[in-house]
Design a protein around this motif. Structure first.
Motif, PDB file in Angstrom:
ATOM      1  N   ASP A 475       0.849  -1.192   0.000  1.00 30.07           N
ATOM      2  CA  ASP A 475       0.000   0.000   0.000  1.00 30.07           C
ATOM      3  C   ASP A 475       0.884   1.241   0.000  1.00 30.07           C
ATOM      4  OD1 ASP A 475      -2.709  -1.273   0.397  1.00 30.07           O
ATOM      5  OD2 ASP A 475      -1.685  -2.005   2.204  1.00 30.07           O
ATOM      6  N   THR A 477       0.893   5.453   0.804  1.00 28.83           N
ATOM      7  CA  THR A 477       0.201   6.584   1.417  1.00 28.83           C
ATOM      8  C   THR A 477       0.254   7.780   0.467  1.00 28.83           C
ATOM      9  OG1 THR A 477       0.732   5.847   3.656  1.00 28.83           O
ATOM     10  CG2 THR A 477       0.106   8.145   3.387  1.00 28.83           C
ATOM     11  N   SER A 496      -4.435   5.585   2.330  1.00 30.80           N
ATOM     12  CA  SER A 496      -3.528   4.512   1.932  1.00 30.80           C
ATOM     13  C   SER A 496      -4.219   3.677   0.863  1.00 30.80           C
ATOM     14  CB  SER A 496      -3.166   3.655   3.150  1.00 30.80           C
ATOM     15  OG  SER A 496      -2.250   2.657   2.807  1.00 30.80           O
ATOM     16  N   TYR A 497      -3.518   3.439  -0.244  1.00 29.64           N
ATOM     17  CA  TYR A 497      -4.124   2.782  -1.396  1.00 29.64           C
ATOM     18  C   TYR A 497      -3.259   1.617  -1.864  1.00 29.64           C
ATOM     19  CZ  TYR A 497      -6.897   7.037  -1.471  1.00 29.64           C
ATOM     20  OH  TYR A 497      -7.722   8.068  -1.115  1.00 29.64           O
ATOM     21  N   PRO A 498      -3.882   0.505  -2.283  1.00 28.73           N
ATOM     22  CA  PRO A 498      -3.103  -0.642  -2.791  1.00 28.73           C
ATOM     23  C   PRO A 498      -2.289  -0.241  -4.020  1.00 28.73           C
ATOM     24  CG  PRO A 498      -5.409  -1.242  -2.426  1.00 28.73           C
ATOM     25  CD  PRO A 498      -5.335   0.251  -2.307  1.00 28.73           C
TER      26      PRO A 498
END
Length: 558
Positions: A475, A477, A496-498
């Motif tokens: 992930d 940020t 927070s993103y994959p």
């Protein structure tokens, strides 16, 4: 170089701080005095300060940037016996390391002078020799270490991944605990007993610092970081000697916080012709990364009920800041605002931060106490500033969302997909936080990009992620400052993103075309190289047969 007597003192003639450090460090390692030129005008002055009872001098002279021309002749003319090394940089480092005759080393990066200063006394006392390593010279240093033999290696502070990987076979000890203060405390903890320390921030070389007589403690510039105070309280250190007078203020803070005795070393004694005088300390400046923060404006937006503060990072490195803001009306405090978490700013940038509050009073002023430093929790600098609060009324109805975060391996690009879901044009400036070989890295867009209503755009960061890096970052940020006003990006979108591993088909198509062209070229070249025997005509074959028959008949007649 030929064999010579062991030196009684070391003299360094170089305008390069690394040469000066290495010569001084070699002297400290061997428990002898060092002297260095700080300018061409200093050459005759230095000659007068040398101990004439110690006649054997090792002269370290730069082959690229000496202050004085052929200083060896000057020293020999004064009655000294001189062994000279004309070298610089990595070559000098290896030559002096060989002379030190040790198998224990401390590795530091050559960009951060304060790291080299932090380890100098410990290295001199415990007989480690310091090596300056980076990705460009690590192979040369590795060859030296392999041939020399290695007992113990410490890698101190920041280092290139190429350095850490190349030295991994020697099982190095890593000291990288965060800020320069945390690392400095870690090296101090390796001493068995400390009663007195030199207080300096690692911004210059001074003979006493390099001698190894006392450990070095970094006290900070304008404010003593909390961990330094706590360490002194728990360590039993009784006395601090400030080198130079620039840190007198922070040393006073340290005394008040810890009850440590503090003394100031601001000069050196000099005797000539039966009289004596005190002269300024000889200090050689080191490269430093200046922290410089300012507060440009403070406005209260009645429409959004937010205090809008514009910060400017005027330094050459990123900083974290944390503000406490007293709001006063006609001199009377009505509220205190501030940052719950530290805020990051890239070098040379401005940043708008909003603090929510209901302010209806008149004649408002803001009283800032803004602490800042290299990393959160190590704030060594502080701004005290009073500013009049300007009143504005500006609505901002901008709205964004983040669709995805992807990494295009062939193109070496991280892309943050951003969509304007509002009804007004919006400016957005994006930053991402990654973990690269265990260390946090923040990447920030150079400038804000404009996104029209309903439009989607990618914030693109060019970087190369190895398979290990990809595993470290399942992930990512993302932090976006955005708004309708380009100069006041007051809204924040964070999450927070994959990290999606994608493939750029346009890039792939170009690569495929190139591969096809290269392949066709190779086949054409191969065909040209093949040797083909042409088929013979009937007449040529008949002529060859007739020639052979005649030859056979002649042979028989003979």
């Amino acid at each position: 170089m030929g064999a010579s007597a062991a030196p009684d003192q070391v003299v360094i003639n170089s305008a390069d701080w690394q040469d000066v450090y290495l010569g001084s460090h070699y002297a400290g390692y061997n428990n002898i005095k060092s002297n260095f030129l700080i300018s061409s005008e200093h050459a005759p002055v230095l000659l007068q300060t040398l101990d004439t009872s110690k006649v054997n001098i090792l002269l370290v002279e730069s082959d690229k940037a000496p202050f004085a021309f052929r200083y060896k002749n000057v020293l020999e003319g004064a009655g000294f016996t001189v062994d000279e090394i004309i070298s610089s940089g990595t070559s000098l480092n290896i030559e002096l390391a060989k002379r030190a005759n040790t198998s224990d080393f401390i590795i530091v990066d050559d960009s951060y002078g304060y790291n080299a200063i932090s380890v100098a006394p410990y290295a001199a006392r415990e007989k480690f020799f310091v090596l300056f390593a980076n990705k460009d010279n690590i192979e040369e240093l590795y060859s030296f270490l392999k041939a020399n033999g290695v007992g113990s290696i410490i890698i101190y502070g920041f280092s290139d991944i190429e350095v850490r990987n190349r030295l991994a076979e020697f099982n190095p000890t890593l000291i990288k605990n965060g800020s320069r203060f945390d690392n400095n405390i870690e090296i101090l903890k390796r001493y068995k007993d400390i009663q007195q320390v030199f207080l300096t921030n690692g911004e210059f070389i001074e003979e006493g610092i390099m001698s190894g007589k006392e450990p070095i403690l970094f006290p900070g510039r304008e404010r003593v970081p909390n961990q330094v105070v706590e360490y002194i309280k728990s360590s039993g250190i009784k006395t601090g000697v400030v080198i130079g007078n620039e840190l007198a203020g922070v040393a006073h803070q340290l005394k008040q916080a810890t009850n440590m005795n503090v003394f100031l070393k601001f000069g050196q004694g000099f005797a000539e012709g039966g009289s004596s005088e005190v002269r300024a300390l000889d200090m050689f400046p080191l490269p430093k990364y200046e922290l410089a923060l300012d507060i440009n404006s403070v406005k209260y937006n009645r429409a959004t009920r937010e205090l809008e503060v514009i910060y400017e990072n005027k330094g050459n490195m990123g900083v974290y800041l944390s503000s406490s803001i007293e709001v006063l009306s006609s001199g009377v405090r009505i509220t205190t605002l501030g940052d719950k978490d530290s805020v990051y700013m890239d070098s040379g940038s401005t940043l708008a931060v909003a603090y929510t509050s209901e302010l209806n009073e008149q004649n408002l002023t803001a009283k800032f106490t803004t602490m800042f430093g290299e990393i959160p929790g190590s704030f060594e600098r502080v701004i005290y500033k009073d500013m009049k609060i300007e009143m504005i009324e500006v609505n901002d109805v901008s709205s964004l969302n983040i669709s995805k975060v992807s990494y295009d391996k062939p193109a070496h690009k991280i892309k943050v997909g951003i969509r304007n879901i509002g009804e007004v044009k919006t400016y957005a400036k994006t930053q991402i936080r990654l973990v690269i070989y265990g260390e946090e890295r923040i990447m920030v867009q150079d400038k804000a990009m404009l996104i029209e209503p309903g439009e989607s755009k990618d914030a693109v960061f060019i970087t190369t992620l190895s398979d290990t890096n990809i595993e470290e970052n399942p992930d990512v940020t993302v932090h976006i400052n955005y708004g309708e006003r380009e100069s006041v990006l007051i809204k924040v979108l964070e999450g927070s993103y994959p990290l999606i591993i994608s493939f750029d088909y346009a890039t792939a198509s170009v690569v495929a075309v190139i591969v096809i062209i290269i392949g066709n070229t190779i086949r054409i070249q191969y065909r040209k190289k093949r040797i083909k025997v042409p088929k013979k005509s009937v007449e040529e074959s008949a002529a060859e047969t007739e020639s052979k028959d005649i030859s056979d008949d002649n042979s028989k007649d003979t």
